[in-house]
Structures are given as structure tokens and as C-alpha cells.
Motif scaffolding. Sequence first.
Motif, PDB file in Angstrom:
ATOM      1  N   PHE A 213      55.358  38.884  41.423  1.00 18.00           N
ATOM      2  CA  PHE A 213      54.011  38.917  42.002  1.00 18.00           C
ATOM      3  C   PHE A 213      53.094  38.056  41.151  1.00 18.00           C
ATOM      4  O   PHE A 213      53.014  38.212  39.930  1.00 18.00           O
ATOM      5  CB  PHE A 213      53.508  40.362  42.096  1.00 18.00           C
ATOM      6  N   MET A 214      52.415  37.098  41.785  1.00 18.70           N
ATOM      7  CA  MET A 214      51.570  36.123  41.094  1.00 18.70           C
ATOM      8  C   MET A 214      50.168  36.117  41.682  1.00 18.70           C
ATOM      9  O   MET A 214      49.950  36.573  42.814  1.00 18.70           O
ATOM     10  CB  MET A 214      52.178  34.724  41.233  1.00 18.70           C
ATOM     11  N   THR A 215      49.263  35.576  40.917  1.00 18.87           N
ATOM     12  CA  THR A 215      47.893  35.418  41.420  1.00 18.87           C
ATOM     13  C   THR A 215      47.579  33.958  41.729  1.00 18.87           C
ATOM     14  O   THR A 215      46.581  33.653  42.385  1.00 18.87           O
ATOM     15  CB  THR A 215      46.873  35.934  40.386  1.00 18.87           C
ATOM     16  N   SER A 216      48.427  33.034  41.238  1.00 20.20           N
ATOM     17  CA  SER A 216      48.213  31.606  41.520  1.00 20.20           C
ATOM     18  C   SER A 216      49.528  30.851  41.397  1.00 20.20           C
ATOM     19  O   SER A 216      50.477  31.339  40.774  1.00 20.20           O
ATOM     20  CB  SER A 216      47.184  31.014  40.548  1.00 20.20           C
ATOM     21  N   TYR A 217      49.574  29.665  42.021  1.00 20.00           N
ATOM     22  CA  TYR A 217      50.731  28.781  41.935  1.00 20.00           C
ATOM     23  C   TYR A 217      50.319  27.460  41.304  1.00 20.00           C
ATOM     24  O   TYR A 217      49.150  27.041  41.439  1.00 20.00           O
ATOM     25  CB  TYR A 217      51.284  28.479  43.330  1.00 20.00           C
TER      26      TYR A 217
ATOM     27  N   LYS B 232      51.999  36.258  46.440  1.00 17.95           N
ATOM     28  CA  LYS B 232      50.609  36.641  46.246  1.00 17.95           C
ATOM     29  C   LYS B 232      50.309  37.769  47.228  1.00 17.95           C
ATOM     30  O   LYS B 232      50.566  37.637  48.430  1.00 17.95           O
ATOM     31  CB  LYS B 232      49.662  35.472  46.547  1.00 17.95           C
TER      32      LYS B 232
ATOM     33  N   LYS C 204      50.031  37.982  51.055  1.00 24.38           N
ATOM     34  CA  LYS C 204      49.027  36.959  51.349  1.00 24.38           C
ATOM     35  C   LYS C 204      49.678  35.588  51.420  1.00 24.38           C
ATOM     36  O   LYS C 204      49.387  34.779  52.304  1.00 24.38           O
ATOM     37  CB  LYS C 204      47.945  36.976  50.259  1.00 24.38           C
TER      38      LYS C 204
ATOM     39  N   CYS D 121      58.134  34.240  45.007  1.00 24.45           N
ATOM     40  CA  CYS D 121      56.892  34.333  44.236  1.00 24.45           C
ATOM     41  C   CYS D 121      55.773  34.673  45.226  1.00 24.45           C
ATOM     42  O   CYS D 121      55.418  33.851  46.081  1.00 24.45           O
ATOM     43  CB  CYS D 121      56.615  33.016  43.524  1.00 24.45           C
TER      44      CYS D 121
ATOM     45  N   ASP E 170      44.406  40.970  48.626  1.00 23.58           N
ATOM     46  CA  ASP E 170      43.512  41.590  47.641  1.00 23.58           C
ATOM     47  C   ASP E 170      43.437  43.101  47.829  1.00 23.58           C
ATOM     48  O   ASP E 170      43.209  43.590  48.950  1.00 23.58           O
ATOM     49  CB  ASP E 170      42.108  40.992  47.752  1.00 23.58           C
TER      50      ASP E 170
END
Length: 478
Positions: free
Chosen positions: A448-452, A417, A396, A415, A420
Motif C-alpha cells: 500500500f502506497m501513497t505515491s508512485y 493507493k 483508488k 502497488c 482516502d
Amino acid sequence: MSNSSKDSSDPNMLVSVNPAYQLKEVEFSLRKVGCKAIVCPTQFRTQKYCDMLTQICPEIESSTPGDIRSARLPDLRSVITLGNRQPGMFHLEDVMQAGSSQYMQQLQDLQKKLSCDDPINIQFTSGTTGAPKGATLSHHSIINNAQFVGNRLGYNWRPHIRVCLPVPLYHCFGSVGGGLCMALHGVSLVFPSAGYDGKANLAAMESERCTVIYGTPTMYVDMVNHPDLAKHDLSSVETGIMAGAPCPPELVKKVIYVMGIKEITIGYGTTENSPVTFFSSPTDNLERKCETTGYIIDHLEAKIVNPTTGEVVPLGMTGEIMIRGHCVMKGYWGDKDKTEECITKDRFYKTGDIGSMDAYSYLKIEGRIKDLIIRGGENIYPAEIEQFLHTHSKVKEAQVVGVEDSRLGEEICACIKLVDGEVCTAEEIKAYCKGQMAYFKIPHYIIFMTSYPITTTGKIQKNKLRVVAEKQLGLKDK
């Protein structure tokens, strides 16, 4: 590789291309400069160059050597190979045997047309937009750089100079600091191995009684930590250059005290500046060698300015480093906009690096404005990798930062995202990158991250992202 204008009577230019480039990078570079002739081995290690060229230009195989007509590389006419004979390509032996007095006369006529300000070399350096940029260097810039670097090292008075040269010739460090210093100062060059090999460096210095060693900090890390270091007699080595990436003070001390190279020097520069702009003296004290990158090269100007206002800051204060003089490139080949972004109207080059100067022009680097990652001496811009990662169906968003590495200085960390509901592994991302970009650009770490971390205006804070990544990877104390 060589490139010339549409007029075949005009001087050719050498275009240096990284041998680790993959298909897309090679095609982009050759198209960008309108390359007319390519000189390459059939293959080296895993890279099969002739196969790559025929993939880009399938017309080669059915062409007469010297008369290639390709849709994707319309300017290309000749390929000269150093390996096995290939359809549609000259062999180096063919070129050597074709030499005659007629061509000597052409060369002599061409010399009369040359100007010192003519472009002679295009060096590719990755751009923040993701595509490589061709820094166009003149005779004036690279000849002067080699002259003054050699003078500072003492090439104009040291006897029987033998330089161990493990740095690549497709970068300015090797081509200008090595090749042109050989031509201008008459020094001998020793190539320790066909491809980089830390142990071969030590063996070559001993067997050839080298007096000088060049290397990036990563190369010195390898040599200092090699288990066989003590078995090699390096007593002939008097001086050397450490450059191409930030030089850690502790590493400089080890080179002096463990390897015994007391007159080691530190250099700073950029491809766009041919490349050296600051350079220490072999006789500088330990503090200056450890804490600075030396003082300004002869006949250059440097100033430190406030990056926002452009005003010169007081001595000792930090700001953006700017350079003017014989070293500054003519511009990025075929890219007027990018050239105007980094060269001011009064010909100062904006390095994008932050530093400070003392009253004797010794420079201390504080950091970088740019997001540039320097991995073992290779300059890597995150945007190029980010753009490619975004082509993966499960990605994403991707942000790439440099994280601390004791050997290479920095390693690449992606890094990511994910879309979904998607599941992905680090191995899958690396496999996707393999063969699509040079090996040194492939991220070593995948997180793997969900936010920066972002600013109030929604811009990603890469300095904070780097800290988060290093903590998550266990590279820094939490």
C-alpha cells in the motif's frame, strides 16, 4: 477446444485455452473466437469445467447434444466431455462410436481444400489492454517450427528419443515442441503427471529412461533443488530445452553439472512466432549457453532496430528484436488494430524485447520494452490485473510490477493507493481476486502506497516502481 467459421464445411481450428482460466476469462475467449465445439474433462483439481460452462450457458442442460443454442455463446453447438455424462453434452465415447466411412470421406474431401497458409491454431496470450489476444497460427508456421526445432536437437539422427514433457500442452512449448515434434520426427513423449509435479519429472526420467527433458527455468529450479535428486538415475538424459522465461546463467550451469545434462539447450521466442525464433545447439559451449539464447532458427530473418527510428543498429548494439519468416502469426484473431501494432507492412514482428546479436546471430536478451511479467513461464500483462483491482471499492489506483523471485523468475506485486480514509489488508485484496482470475495472475505481494514515481509529464515510471517495491519487500539491498 475447436473453432470454425460459419461455414461448417471449412476446416476447424484448435483453440488452446489455459485450464486455470476463471469464468470471465473462459467466456471472453470462447466469444472472441466464435467457438463452436468444446472438448474438456468434467473437472480437474478444483476447476469444474462443466459447471463453469453451464453457468455461462444455462441453456446447455435443456439442449439436445450437438444443438446448443446459447445467448452468451451464440456460436457454440457442442460440448464433448471426457468425464461423467452431463445433460446436453456428448461423451467422448459417443463421438468415437459415431465414426463411419462417411466421415472418413468428409475428411479426405477436406484435405483437398486445405492450404498450408490456412489458420490451424489460436493460442491466447494476455494483452496490454487487459484482454487476452488470440494469436492465430498457420499450418506453415507451426509445422516448420517443430521441424527445425527437432532438427537442431538432433531428432533427425538420434536413436530411440524419449521426451519427458512436463510443460503444458495449451502453450506452444508443449503443443509445437512436444506434440508436433512427435508427429513429424516420430519421437516418444512421456507425460510425467496429470498436473505439474517436480518430483514426478525426476521419477519419469529415470523409470522411462528419457533422453530429453523440456522445461521452463522454474521447473529446472525445482528439479535441481529437489532433495531426492541424487537418488534418481538420470544418466539416460542427453539433452533438453530450457525456455519460456529468462534463463539465469547459474541455473544453466547447475543443470549441466548437477543434473548432468551436458547438451541442454536454451530457446527464445513468443507465442506470436509459433513460438521459437532463437535456439542454441546441444554442442554450444558453456559461455554461449549461459550468456545467449542461441542463434536464429533456420529460414527466419531477425534484425535489431532502434525502437524510436526503426533503423537497424550495428552488430553488438542493443535495440528492439524483430522477426520475419514462416513463424510469424497471421495476426490476432478479430483484432486488426492490435495486429497492425506489432506486425509491420513488410511482415516483421515487433517483439517488444530489447537485445543484441553477434556476427553468428547469437542473441543476448537485455530486457523488455513491454511491461510483461514472466512468472514461471506464464506471460502476464499488468494491465489486465490493474483493471480488475480498480473494481475494488477501496482501491483508488493500482500499479502492478514484476519483482525478483529466485524460483519463478518474477513474482507479481500490486502497488495500491487506497481511497482516502479507507483501510484494507493484503489478504482482503487476494481474496477479492480469487476465483475472478487465473491463480497465477493473483498478486503474491501487496504493497500500500501513497505515491508512485512519475515522470515530469505525469507518467508512472514502472522501472523505478519495481526498484522501490523490491527494496520495500527486502528483495534487494537498500
